[in-house]
Each structure stands twice: as C-alpha cells, then as structure tokens.
Design a protein around this motif. Sequence first.
Motif, PDB file in Angstrom:
ATOM      1  N   GLN A   1       0.848  -1.051   0.085  1.00  0.00           N
ATOM      2  CA  GLN A   1       0.115   0.045  -0.028  1.00  0.00           C
ATOM      3  C   GLN A   1       1.063   1.105  -0.056  1.00  0.00           C
ATOM      4  OE1 GLN A   1      -3.301   0.068   2.800  1.00  0.00           O
ATOM      5  NE2 GLN A   1      -2.812  -1.989   3.405  1.00  0.00           N
ATOM      6  N   SER A   2       0.267   2.298  -0.800  1.00  0.00           N
ATOM      7  CA  SER A   2       0.994   3.551  -0.495  1.00  0.00           C
ATOM      8  C   SER A   2       0.666   4.194   1.007  1.00  0.00           C
ATOM      9  CB  SER A   2       0.399   4.609  -1.818  1.00  0.00           C
ATOM     10  OG  SER A   2       1.089   5.818  -1.409  1.00  0.00           O
ATOM     11  N   ASP A   3       1.968   5.098   1.215  1.00  0.00           N
ATOM     12  CA  ASP A   3       1.628   5.684   2.599  1.00  0.00           C
ATOM     13  C   ASP A   3       0.713   6.838   2.396  1.00  0.00           C
ATOM     14  OD1 ASP A   3       3.782   4.320   3.304  1.00  0.00           O
ATOM     15  OD2 ASP A   3       5.480   5.941   2.937  1.00  0.00           O
ATOM     16  N   VAL A   4       0.066   7.304   3.875  1.00  0.00           N
ATOM     17  CA  VAL A   4      -0.847   7.932   3.640  1.00  0.00           C
ATOM     18  C   VAL A   4      -0.164   9.455   3.712  1.00  0.00           C
ATOM     19  CG1 VAL A   4      -3.136   8.735   5.075  1.00  0.00           C
ATOM     20  CG2 VAL A   4      -2.341   6.148   4.718  1.00  0.00           C
ATOM     21  N   TYR A   5      -1.107  10.446   3.029  1.00  0.00           N
ATOM     22  CA  TYR A   5      -0.294  11.673   3.080  1.00  0.00           C
ATOM     23  C   TYR A   5      -1.404  12.796   3.253  1.00  0.00           C
ATOM     24  CZ  TYR A   5       3.493   9.552   0.637  1.00  0.00           C
ATOM     25  OH  TYR A   5       4.545   8.645   0.216  1.00  0.00           O
ATOM     26  N   THR A   6      -1.147  13.798   3.837  1.00  0.00           N
ATOM     27  CA  THR A   6      -1.781  15.004   4.026  1.00  0.00           C
ATOM     28  C   THR A   6      -1.193  16.327   3.586  1.00  0.00           C
ATOM     29  OG1 THR A   6      -3.052  14.278   5.901  1.00  0.00           O
ATOM     30  CG2 THR A   6      -3.217  16.615   5.648  1.00  0.00           C
ATOM     31  N   GLU A   7      -1.218  16.963   2.766  1.00  0.00           N
ATOM     32  CA  GLU A   7      -0.774  17.931   2.149  1.00  0.00           C
ATOM     33  C   GLU A   7      -0.759  19.380   3.118  1.00  0.00           C
ATOM     34  OE1 GLU A   7      -1.518  19.581  -1.720  1.00  0.00           O
ATOM     35  OE2 GLU A   7       0.009  20.915  -1.578  1.00  0.00           O
ATOM     36  N   ILE A   8       0.680  20.130   3.379  1.00  0.00           N
ATOM     37  CA  ILE A   8       1.041  20.940   4.323  1.00  0.00           C
ATOM     38  C   ILE A   8       1.729  22.206   3.518  1.00  0.00           C
ATOM     39  CG2 ILE A   8       2.060  21.875   6.568  1.00  0.00           C
ATOM     40  CD1 ILE A   8       0.081  19.608   6.818  1.00  0.00           C
ATOM     41  N   ASN A   9       1.097  23.359   3.842  1.00  0.00           N
ATOM     42  CA  ASN A   9       1.478  24.537   3.219  1.00  0.00           C
ATOM     43  C   ASN A   9       2.211  25.175   4.416  1.00  0.00           C
ATOM     44  OD1 ASN A   9       2.122  26.827   1.584  1.00  0.00           O
ATOM     45  ND2 ASN A   9       0.373  27.734   2.280  1.00  0.00           N
ATOM     46  N   LEU A  10       3.309  25.688   4.431  1.00  0.00           N
ATOM     47  CA  LEU A  10       4.073  26.423   5.302  1.00  0.00           C
ATOM     48  C   LEU A  10       4.383  27.736   4.971  1.00  0.00           C
ATOM     49  CD1 LEU A  10       5.325  26.639   8.186  1.00  0.00           C
ATOM     50  CD2 LEU A  10       7.468  25.390   7.302  1.00  0.00           C
ATOM     51  N   GLU A  11       3.896  28.912   5.562  1.00  0.00           N
ATOM     52  CA  GLU A  11       4.142  30.293   5.390  1.00  0.00           C
ATOM     53  C   GLU A  11       5.281  30.717   6.423  1.00  0.00           C
ATOM     54  OE1 GLU A  11       0.418  32.136   5.364  1.00  0.00           O
ATOM     55  OE2 GLU A  11      -0.132  31.464   3.185  1.00  0.00           O
ATOM     56  N   ILE A  12       6.217  31.623   5.964  1.00  0.00           N
ATOM     57  CA  ILE A  12       7.312  32.238   7.088  1.00  0.00           C
ATOM     58  C   ILE A  12       7.243  33.554   6.494  1.00  0.00           C
ATOM     59  CG2 ILE A  12       9.714  32.227   7.597  1.00  0.00           C
ATOM     60  CD1 ILE A  12       8.252  29.706   7.993  1.00  0.00           C
ATOM     61  N   LYS A  13       6.751  34.410   7.686  1.00  0.00           N
ATOM     62  CA  LYS A  13       6.720  35.838   7.649  1.00  0.00           C
ATOM     63  C   LYS A  13       8.173  36.657   8.049  1.00  0.00           C
ATOM     64  CE  LYS A  13       2.387  35.891   6.216  1.00  0.00           C
ATOM     65  NZ  LYS A  13       1.795  36.506   5.158  1.00  0.00           N
ATOM     66  N   PRO A  14       8.632  37.568   7.231  1.00  0.00           N
ATOM     67  CA  PRO A  14       9.689  38.386   7.841  1.00  0.00           C
ATOM     68  C   PRO A  14       9.208  39.147   9.254  1.00  0.00           C
ATOM     69  CG  PRO A  14       8.536  39.255   5.826  1.00  0.00           C
ATOM     70  CD  PRO A  14       7.917  38.207   6.011  1.00  0.00           C
ATOM     71  N   VAL A  15      10.112  39.251   9.984  1.00  0.00           N
ATOM     72  CA  VAL A  15       9.868  39.922  11.369  1.00  0.00           C
ATOM     73  C   VAL A  15      10.313  41.694  11.201  1.00  0.00           C
ATOM     74  CG1 VAL A  15      10.066  40.148  13.762  1.00  0.00           C
ATOM     75  CG2 VAL A  15      10.090  37.917  12.378  1.00  0.00           C
ATOM     76  N   SER A  16       9.599  42.611  11.589  1.00  0.00           N
ATOM     77  CA  SER A  16       9.990  43.736  11.789  1.00  0.00           C
ATOM     78  C   SER A  16      10.094  44.131  13.216  1.00  0.00           C
ATOM     79  CB  SER A  16       8.816  44.967  11.329  1.00  0.00           C
ATOM     80  OG  SER A  16       8.555  44.715  10.015  1.00  0.00           O
ATOM     81  N   VAL A  17      11.349  44.563  13.687  1.00  0.00           N
ATOM     82  CA  VAL A  17      11.827  44.647  15.222  1.00  0.00           C
ATOM     83  C   VAL A  17      11.657  46.160  15.419  1.00  0.00           C
ATOM     84  CG1 VAL A  17      13.706  44.558  16.711  1.00  0.00           C
ATOM     85  CG2 VAL A  17      13.368  42.749  14.842  1.00  0.00           C
ATOM     86  N   VAL A  18      10.912  46.215  16.347  1.00  0.00           N
ATOM     87  CA  VAL A  18      10.761  47.731  16.798  1.00  0.00           C
ATOM     88  C   VAL A  18      11.205  48.010  18.662  1.00  0.00           C
ATOM     89  CG1 VAL A  18       8.910  49.623  17.435  1.00  0.00           C
ATOM     90  CG2 VAL A  18       8.799  48.013  15.167  1.00  0.00           C
ATOM     91  N   SER A  19      11.900  48.712  18.811  1.00  0.00           N
ATOM     92  CA  SER A  19      12.347  49.117  20.125  1.00  0.00           C
ATOM     93  C   SER A  19      11.654  50.434  20.622  1.00  0.00           C
ATOM     94  CB  SER A  19      13.621  49.152  20.373  1.00  0.00           C
ATOM     95  OG  SER A  19      14.277  47.782  19.942  1.00  0.00           O
ATOM     96  N   ARG A  20      11.482  50.393  21.850  1.00  0.00           N
ATOM     97  CA  ARG A  20      10.738  51.610  22.686  1.00  0.00           C
ATOM     98  C   ARG A  20      10.825  51.612  23.958  1.00  0.00           C
ATOM     99  NH1 ARG A  20      10.298  52.886  17.887  1.00  0.00           N
ATOM    100  NH2 ARG A  20       8.717  53.928  16.970  1.00  0.00           N
ATOM    101  N   VAL A  21      10.838  52.577  25.030  1.00  0.00           N
ATOM    102  CA  VAL A  21      10.924  52.707  26.162  1.00  0.00           C
ATOM    103  C   VAL A  21       9.576  52.812  26.763  1.00  0.00           C
ATOM    104  CG1 VAL A  21      13.023  53.478  26.030  1.00  0.00           C
ATOM    105  CG2 VAL A  21      11.478  55.081  26.191  1.00  0.00           C
ATOM    106  N   THR A  22       9.387  52.504  28.125  1.00  0.00           N
ATOM    107  CA  THR A  22       8.282  52.607  29.066  1.00  0.00           C
ATOM    108  C   THR A  22       7.718  53.894  28.900  1.00  0.00           C
ATOM    109  OG1 THR A  22       9.499  52.577  30.950  1.00  0.00           O
ATOM    110  CG2 THR A  22       8.739  50.419  30.392  1.00  0.00           C
TER     111      THR A  22
END
Length: 273
Positions: free
Chosen positions: A116-137
């Motif tokens: 028998q063939s293996d059982v598969y479930t398709e996955i879509n992986l999205e990777i988002k870039p990150v914006s870094v913001v620094s502030r003070v209290t």
Amino acid sequence: MIQICDHKHLIFLLLIMSVLACETTEILTFTGYEGGKVEIRCPYKSGYEEHIKYLCRGECPRLDKDIPVESGSPAKDERFSLTDDRTTRIFTVTITDLRTEDQGKYWCSVRTGNLQSDVYTEINLEIKPVSVVSRVTGEHLNITCHYNSDLKNKIRIKFICKGSDPSLCETSGIKASSETNSNGRFSLRDDESAGVFTVTITDLTLEDSGIYWCGAGETGQKNKWISVTRLNINNMSVVSRVTGEHLNITCSFFHYFHLPGLKSSSCQSTIVL
C-alpha cells in the motif's frame, strides 16, 4: 498471454490505489516567522498508532523522498523534531529557527507497509519576515499593517494579536480589532482606501514586549496573517546630576543573529556636565 494481461491489470490496480491513497481532503496551512518556531500538527486515523510517521518536503515522489524527520530515527536536520501522541492520534513536527527557505509544501506522512502507498496530508508552510521595533516604557507606539486589495472588504475583520504561535494568539491574545476599535491602551484604525490599518499602543509597559501578528478574518473562514512585529520595551532611565560633575552613561544593546536568542553588549560614554 493471460498471465501478462493479469500482471498489467495488477500494476494498473496498484497505481489506482496509490493515487487514491495520496488524495487529501484539504490543505493544512501553518504560519511562522523568521527566527521563531512552528508546530505542524498532523492528525491520523485509528489503526495507524504503531506505524512510522514522517514529514516529507517538496513534491514527495515515491522514490528519493526528502524526509527531514521520521519517528524512531535521528532527524536529518537538527531544527526538526517529531513527537507522536497515540492517544489523540496526532503527531507533531516542530521546526525551530525558521528561515525563509523553509516556506513551501510539506506532507504529513504515515507509513502503511506492504504494497500500500503511504498516507499523506498536504501542508503549506508560510514564513513571515519580522519587523523589530524598540521603545521605552511610557511612550506611545503605532504599528502599521499594510494589506492587499483582496482584503479591502468590510466583511473582513482586521485585528492584532500577541503571541509566538498565531493559532493560539488568535483565540486568546487579541488586543484590538476593527469590531471594537479600542481595548484599553490598544486601539485600531482601518483605512481601507489606503489598504492599511494602524494599531496604537499607549503608555507602553515592559509586559508589552513580544511578538504581534496583524491579521484579517471572516466568519467561517481561516484568518489571513499579514505581517509580524517583534516589540522590545526597555525601562526609561532617569539620572540626576549637578553641573561640574562627571557622568557615565552605559548603553546596553542587542545583536540579532540568524540563530534564535539575543546576545547583549554595552558601550559607555563619559559626559562632563
């Protein structure tokens, strides 16, 4: 001649079974951000508890599969790990230190054995870039979230939520949305004509540090993730001196590496008042 014909029919039947076994009812989408981690949860049917599970990358051909991690074997890529909960029948693949090249198609796979063939479930992986913001209290901050024309629809709700895992922050970490507009120190203003909504956070505190996701959702539909912001909040330091004195100011800062984590450094300046 009859034997040859039967053999051809057997091959044809096996090919049909293989195609049927590879069919998926839906494509599961998971979203992560650069430098973070993602947990890909793969449910499977009863009867496969003892079978080998693995993650397949790319098109996953029958021969020469790209398998970064498989249950019962060391992972080929140390950023990948796999755990199998046989009670809930869900195996989870965790990928750490996410990179843009990790984005794409994967398959949650279960070995069936025999012919028998293996059982598969398709996955879509999205990777988002990150914006870094620094502030003070104590400061105020505006986070702008630009979206495409397909989201310029009043039915869709715009929101911002806090948390490393978007699937969790969308349920328990929503800070403001276009439905309520404001929530304590958080407020949201949507300009559909410009395709941007702005989230304002007033009187920043140390607890506001973390990962924030700009998203859009519609009743009965999966949320669409627009952008990711890492917010770093530091205490404001107040120093009092009199004229004529010397003052040393130590400035701590961080180096951001491709690998997860932060490395602290510092510099020092002397000022004659």
